[in-house]
Write a protein that holds these residues in place. Sequence first.
Motif, mmCIF file in Angstrom:
data_model
loop_
_atom_site.group_PDB
_atom_site.id
_atom_site.type_symbol
_atom_site.label_atom_id
_atom_site.label_comp_id
_atom_site.label_asym_id
_atom_site.label_seq_id
_atom_site.Cartn_x
_atom_site.Cartn_y
_atom_site.Cartn_z
ATOM 1 N N GLY A 124 0.789 -1.227 0.000
ATOM 2 C CA GLY A 124 0.000 0.000 0.000
ATOM 3 C C GLY A 124 0.815 1.269 0.000
ATOM 4 O O GLY A 124 0.256 2.368 0.107
ATOM 5 N N VAL A 125 2.143 1.180 -0.069
ATOM 6 C CA VAL A 125 3.007 2.365 -0.060
ATOM 7 C C VAL A 125 3.623 2.522 -1.438
ATOM 8 O O VAL A 125 4.205 1.575 -1.984
ATOM 9 C CB VAL A 125 4.104 2.254 1.015
ATOM 10 C CG1 VAL A 125 5.010 3.476 0.965
ATOM 11 C CG2 VAL A 125 3.473 2.109 2.382
ATOM 12 N N MET A 126 3.486 3.736 -2.011
ATOM 13 C CA MET A 126 4.094 4.022 -3.315
ATOM 14 C C MET A 126 5.498 4.561 -3.084
ATOM 15 O O MET A 126 5.680 5.646 -2.528
ATOM 16 C CB MET A 126 3.255 5.043 -4.095
ATOM 17 C CG MET A 126 3.809 5.355 -5.473
ATOM 18 S SD MET A 126 2.745 6.482 -6.397
ATOM 19 C CE MET A 126 1.359 5.408 -6.705
ATOM 20 N N LEU A 127 6.489 3.761 -3.443
ATOM 21 C CA LEU A 127 7.874 4.133 -3.242
ATOM 22 C C LEU A 127 8.314 5.168 -4.263
ATOM 23 O O LEU A 127 7.751 5.246 -5.363
ATOM 24 C CB LEU A 127 8.754 2.884 -3.335
ATOM 25 C CG LEU A 127 8.463 1.788 -2.302
ATOM 26 C CD1 LEU A 127 9.359 0.588 -2.557
ATOM 27 C CD2 LEU A 127 8.633 2.327 -0.891
ATOM 28 N N PRO A 128 9.315 5.992 -3.932
ATOM 29 C CA PRO A 128 9.802 6.990 -4.898
ATOM 30 C C PRO A 128 10.304 6.323 -6.165
ATOM 31 O O PRO A 128 10.994 5.299 -6.121
ATOM 32 C CB PRO A 128 10.931 7.693 -4.135
ATOM 33 C CG PRO A 128 10.612 7.463 -2.694
ATOM 34 C CD PRO A 128 9.961 6.124 -2.634
ATOM 35 N N GLY A 129 9.975 6.912 -7.297
ATOM 36 C CA GLY A 129 10.410 6.404 -8.579
ATOM 37 C C GLY A 129 9.607 5.245 -9.088
ATOM 38 O O GLY A 129 9.989 4.604 -10.064
ATOM 39 N N SER A 130 8.479 4.930 -8.424
ATOM 40 C CA SER A 130 7.678 3.774 -8.836
ATOM 41 C C SER A 130 6.384 4.186 -9.539
ATOM 42 O O SER A 130 5.393 3.511 -9.437
ATOM 43 C CB SER A 130 7.357 2.918 -7.618
ATOM 44 O OG SER A 130 6.624 3.685 -6.661
ATOM 45 N N GLY A 131 6.370 5.347 -10.214
ATOM 46 C CA GLY A 131 5.189 5.729 -10.982
ATOM 47 C C GLY A 131 4.643 7.090 -10.647
ATOM 48 O O GLY A 131 3.792 7.606 -11.369
ATOM 49 N N PHE A 132 5.103 7.744 -9.567
ATOM 50 C CA PHE A 132 4.619 9.072 -9.199
ATOM 51 C C PHE A 132 5.763 10.077 -9.359
ATOM 52 O O PHE A 132 6.808 9.928 -8.742
ATOM 53 C CB PHE A 132 4.110 9.063 -7.750
ATOM 54 C CG PHE A 132 3.627 10.407 -7.287
ATOM 55 C CD1 PHE A 132 2.518 11.012 -7.882
ATOM 56 C CD2 PHE A 132 4.272 11.084 -6.263
ATOM 57 C CE1 PHE A 132 2.084 12.239 -7.463
ATOM 58 C CE2 PHE A 132 3.836 12.318 -5.839
ATOM 59 C CZ PHE A 132 2.735 12.897 -6.434
ATOM 60 N N ASP A 133 5.548 11.069 -10.233
ATOM 61 C CA ASP A 133 6.611 12.028 -10.529
ATOM 62 C C ASP A 133 6.764 13.111 -9.481
ATOM 63 O O ASP A 133 7.731 13.866 -9.506
ATOM 64 C CB ASP A 133 6.332 12.700 -11.888
ATOM 65 C CG ASP A 133 6.366 11.700 -13.017
ATOM 66 O OD1 ASP A 133 7.050 10.673 -12.850
ATOM 67 O OD2 ASP A 133 5.687 11.932 -14.042
ATOM 68 N N GLY A 134 5.815 13.230 -8.551
ATOM 69 C CA GLY A 134 5.903 14.264 -7.544
ATOM 70 C C GLY A 134 5.281 15.567 -8.011
ATOM 71 O O GLY A 134 4.868 15.722 -9.162
ATOM 72 N N PRO A 135 5.180 16.533 -7.133
ATOM 73 C CA PRO A 135 4.547 17.815 -7.495
ATOM 74 C C PRO A 135 5.434 18.611 -8.445
ATOM 75 O O PRO A 135 6.642 18.391 -8.542
ATOM 76 C CB PRO A 135 4.396 18.518 -6.142
ATOM 77 C CG PRO A 135 5.501 17.955 -5.301
ATOM 78 C CD PRO A 135 5.649 16.527 -5.733
ATOM 79 N N ASN A 136 4.812 19.590 -9.134
ATOM 80 C CA ASN A 136 5.599 20.449 -10.014
ATOM 81 C C ASN A 136 6.402 21.425 -9.182
ATOM 82 O O ASN A 136 6.296 21.492 -7.958
ATOM 83 C CB ASN A 136 4.685 21.176 -11.007
ATOM 84 C CG ASN A 136 3.599 21.981 -10.316
ATOM 85 O OD1 ASN A 136 3.827 22.554 -9.252
ATOM 86 N ND2 ASN A 136 2.417 22.030 -10.901
ATOM 87 N N ILE A 137 7.213 22.208 -9.859
ATOM 88 C CA ILE A 137 8.158 23.096 -9.171
ATOM 89 C C ILE A 137 7.432 24.159 -8.357
ATOM 90 O O ILE A 137 7.898 24.572 -7.297
ATOM 91 C CB ILE A 137 9.120 23.728 -10.208
ATOM 92 C CG1 ILE A 137 10.204 24.556 -9.505
ATOM 93 C CG2 ILE A 137 8.347 24.582 -11.197
ATOM 94 C CD1 ILE A 137 11.116 23.753 -8.633
ATOM 95 N N ARG A 145 6.072 22.471 -5.267
ATOM 96 C CA ARG A 145 7.251 22.057 -4.484
ATOM 97 C C ARG A 145 7.817 23.250 -3.722
ATOM 98 O O ARG A 145 8.146 23.127 -2.528
ATOM 99 C CB ARG A 145 8.294 21.485 -5.455
ATOM 100 C CG ARG A 145 9.646 21.201 -4.827
ATOM 101 C CD ARG A 145 9.611 19.916 -4.010
ATOM 102 N NE ARG A 145 10.918 19.500 -3.602
ATOM 103 C CZ ARG A 145 11.585 19.985 -2.555
ATOM 104 N NH1 ARG A 145 11.033 20.910 -1.807
ATOM 105 N NH2 ARG A 145 12.784 19.531 -2.262
ATOM 106 N N CYS A 146 7.941 24.391 -4.358
ATOM 107 C CA CYS A 146 8.468 25.578 -3.678
ATOM 108 C C CYS A 146 7.520 26.063 -2.592
ATOM 109 O O CYS A 146 7.964 26.490 -1.508
ATOM 110 C CB CYS A 146 8.706 26.687 -4.702
ATOM 111 S SG CYS A 146 10.054 26.369 -5.861
ATOM 112 N N LEU A 147 6.215 26.024 -2.859
ATOM 113 C CA LEU A 147 5.257 26.458 -1.855
ATOM 114 C C LEU A 147 5.316 25.583 -0.612
ATOM 115 O O LEU A 147 5.349 26.085 0.530
ATOM 116 C CB LEU A 147 3.849 26.448 -2.472
ATOM 117 C CG LEU A 147 2.700 26.808 -1.529
ATOM 118 C CD1 LEU A 147 2.898 28.189 -0.938
ATOM 119 C CD2 LEU A 147 1.364 26.717 -2.254
ATOM 120 N N CYS A 148 5.350 24.282 -0.816
ATOM 121 C CA CYS A 148 5.426 23.379 0.331
ATOM 122 C C CYS A 148 6.748 23.516 1.079
ATOM 123 O O CYS A 148 6.793 23.465 2.318
ATOM 124 C CB CYS A 148 5.227 21.935 -0.134
ATOM 125 S SG CYS A 148 3.596 21.599 -0.829
#
Length: 925
Positions: free
Chosen positions: A295-308, A311-314
């Motif tokens: 149930g955990v999506m590991l980094p690099g396993s299909g989710f590119d992450g938020p845009n820049i 990312r800067c806001l967070c």
Amino acid sequence: MAPPRHELSPPILPETPEYSAFIDKLAAFHDKRGTELQREPRVGSKFINLLDLFNAVVERGGYDKISDEKLAWRKLGQEWNLPANNLPALAFALKSVYYKNLAAYEIVEIHKKEPPPREILEDLTAKGGALLTRTLDNYKPARRETLGPDHSEASGDDGTPSRERNASEEAPGSGGRVTRGLRQAPPQRVLFQPEVHSSRQTRHAQPTSHTSTPQHHSQQHVNRSGASSYYTPASSENQSLAVDRYEPRPQMPLTLRPVVTPSNNAVEFARRQRAYKDAAMMAAYARNPQPVNRGVMLPGSGFDGPNIYVRCLCALKSGIKSEQEYALHHLVKISMERGDKYKFESFPGLAEALIEKVLEVSSLFYKVKWRIAYTEDDMSGSLDVLNGIDGTPDILQRVAKLAKLAVDDNIQTAEFSDSLLQVNEAGLTLRNMVMLEENAYYVSEMSPLCDFLTIALNLPKLDCLIELKHYALDIAEQITKYLHFEETDPLYTSLLAQLQSEDRGAILTSLRAISRISMTLEENNTLKGFPAFCIQNIIDWTLLNDEDLLHACLDVLYQYTAVVKNVDFLLTNVQLEPLVNQLTRLLAHGAKVQEREWLRGYEVKMPPPQKPAALPKELLTQLLKLEEPERSSQWLRCLFEEDRDEAITQIALWQEYQTCFNPTVAEVGRQLLPAAEFIKNVSTTFADKAAAQVQPGPVQKFIIKGIRMRSVPVDLKGEPYSKCHWRSSAAAGDKVPCDKFFMSPEEMYRHILRDHVGASESEDGKFDNAQEGQYTCQWDRCHRFKAEPATKLSQLATHIKVHLPPKGVPAKSRDADYSGPPPAKKMKPSYVISPPKQAFLIQYTAVDDRQEAAGVPLSAVLVLRNLARNLSKTETEDKAMKVPNAVSWVDRLFKPVEPRLYESMAHNKALTPYMTDLMNAINDA
């Protein structure tokens, strides 16, 4: 990152005045035409904005041009963000929307033509184009069967019509279906003889009638490629012939496939190597299973992450120094490069996070850490709590009570420098983003931002804080137009305090921010509470040779003097005479003085002379060298000119032509033109206005209408001669004018001395100026030497040069043989006498695109007009006028400069309307 697609059609159609007017006009057009309008058509799941669709098609040349271009409707559908999975059908649907609703309207409004009847337009499908030339006679609707494989109605394009179907392409039993794609090869004939009497009966076999005759039935054979072929069983007679002609199938060539190597395809080779390694790892993992995180999506396993942006806001909100450093670095770059698109409303919380970050600057110089409270429960009496809803009115008092930290401006720790750098980057990001009007309006409603600006402008005077203070002033300049300040507002008083600074940039930005207060609001910008030293500084700065600072000072003075109470404050606390004098001088700031001439009166048309001018001998010599009819044409141009109101009889013109050339043409052996040819040549020479006519009356006259005699002849190049006005004594004692014409002043000079004065001329063409006698000047209207005649010829000769024409074209070029027609320049008629001219000095100051006054002169006259209007309304003026024989303030200030004001009003055309208002205000006071 790829640029975002342009959204041409919003999900909800806009209710703008322009859109509503367009739809109403389109509905009226369809009602008149008898067709139905789809006000909110849809293509797929998207609503179509008819106004945007109409503008997009018209920009591309119209319906016909787009329909003629291959795949043009698909390209338009892509710009309309139609789904790509079914783009051909949706593109044709978009075309049909335009065809049904807008095609006829485009023909009427854009092309100004009559559209085809609805029977061959709206009632038919959108297939085809050429609407502008479509009529009932030349248009025949295309049959659906003739459509090609790639040009169906759902393709969105018309393209080239498909070829006619060949009979051989339609197999028996195919149901009339046209084959698609490329033309198929003819079916191969299979040597197969079916059994006539089969013992096995199929499921659908029909009982055979004993009375029916046997028939050959078509049978179907499936070849290797899977295509069905039909054939008729061969008879026994031609079976042997088919066997003889049988040829075996050719052998299929071997298929060669390249081997992927690092040399011929390095990318594919590397991909396969990675796949082999991954497969080996999976196999090893299967042999040795590891615990998995279900149930955990590991980094690099299909989710590119938020845009820049996210990312800067967070990262900025996280409070982690390293993350904030990353965020602020990229926010500065984004706000600088994408400032025209980066908006606060698209990223909720970004503005609040930046404000919280810049407020951390106080912790570097004071023992405080500001907190922003947005609820009444959190708003305690603590000094470090800021009111996030209504602002903190006592922020200046709180800052004054804070305990200062010992900060050395020359030596700073690494932690201090990093923290100050992040604060400066946050301030720079805010400054860059508020340059966009939407962002400036967005943050103007945030009270914590005004508190930060007040705090930043009242920080200690250290060199390390100069950058942040300038960012704060730039932000204030952009948001003060949306703010209204009371006299005791902390930010307002802080901006006024900057006028005591020694930093030119801070003073200039502060003046601009003050002059923009409440500019976009309905509330009046009264600028109350201006200290006297601020006004005096502004007046002094107007004397500097600094145009930017001068503009800013005049803008503040214009806003300040628009209020009567402020003008009353000026009368009691500042000397206004120097200000009025300086403003009067600034009316000519940057002026360019040019001299322009105007006509004093109207042009006068002189009456035609009674007889033609005498033909100069040198001109006659040049004319005799020409052949007819060129000679008569040049003679007419030299002695006559066009005038649509005048006329000359044909007989008089003919006689004058004969008188001029008859005595000389016989000597050179040339003949004159006949009368008829001569009259015809007159109309040819003056083709624009001259024409032979018959003048009705008791005695009919044959005239040439449209020409008149010249009072002064011209040469073959159109240059006028100069007339000798020497009056000689006649037998009856009257003075008769000479009336001879000369082109060069030297020839006229020799003519006067030789023919009129009687001076002797030597062989080399020189006169003996030493001879004595009684010499008087007989030039018309000249009185020299009348009372006391000259005793020497040299005295008269020197005086005669005064009457000679100015030197023009050299004599050699004038005496040269004529080499062509006169120049094509349009000569002004010699009979039109222009009135005398008068020169005026005109001042040209700065103007805008509409050629109206702008810049420093306009600001100066507007400040003067405010003073002239409001001086008489002040309490100081009322008190002064109660004193006997008192002089009003308007007269005291404006009477000394009144001549200069009238001079500017008369000589500066751009300022004349404003100067007129100023002078009316002075006179009405």
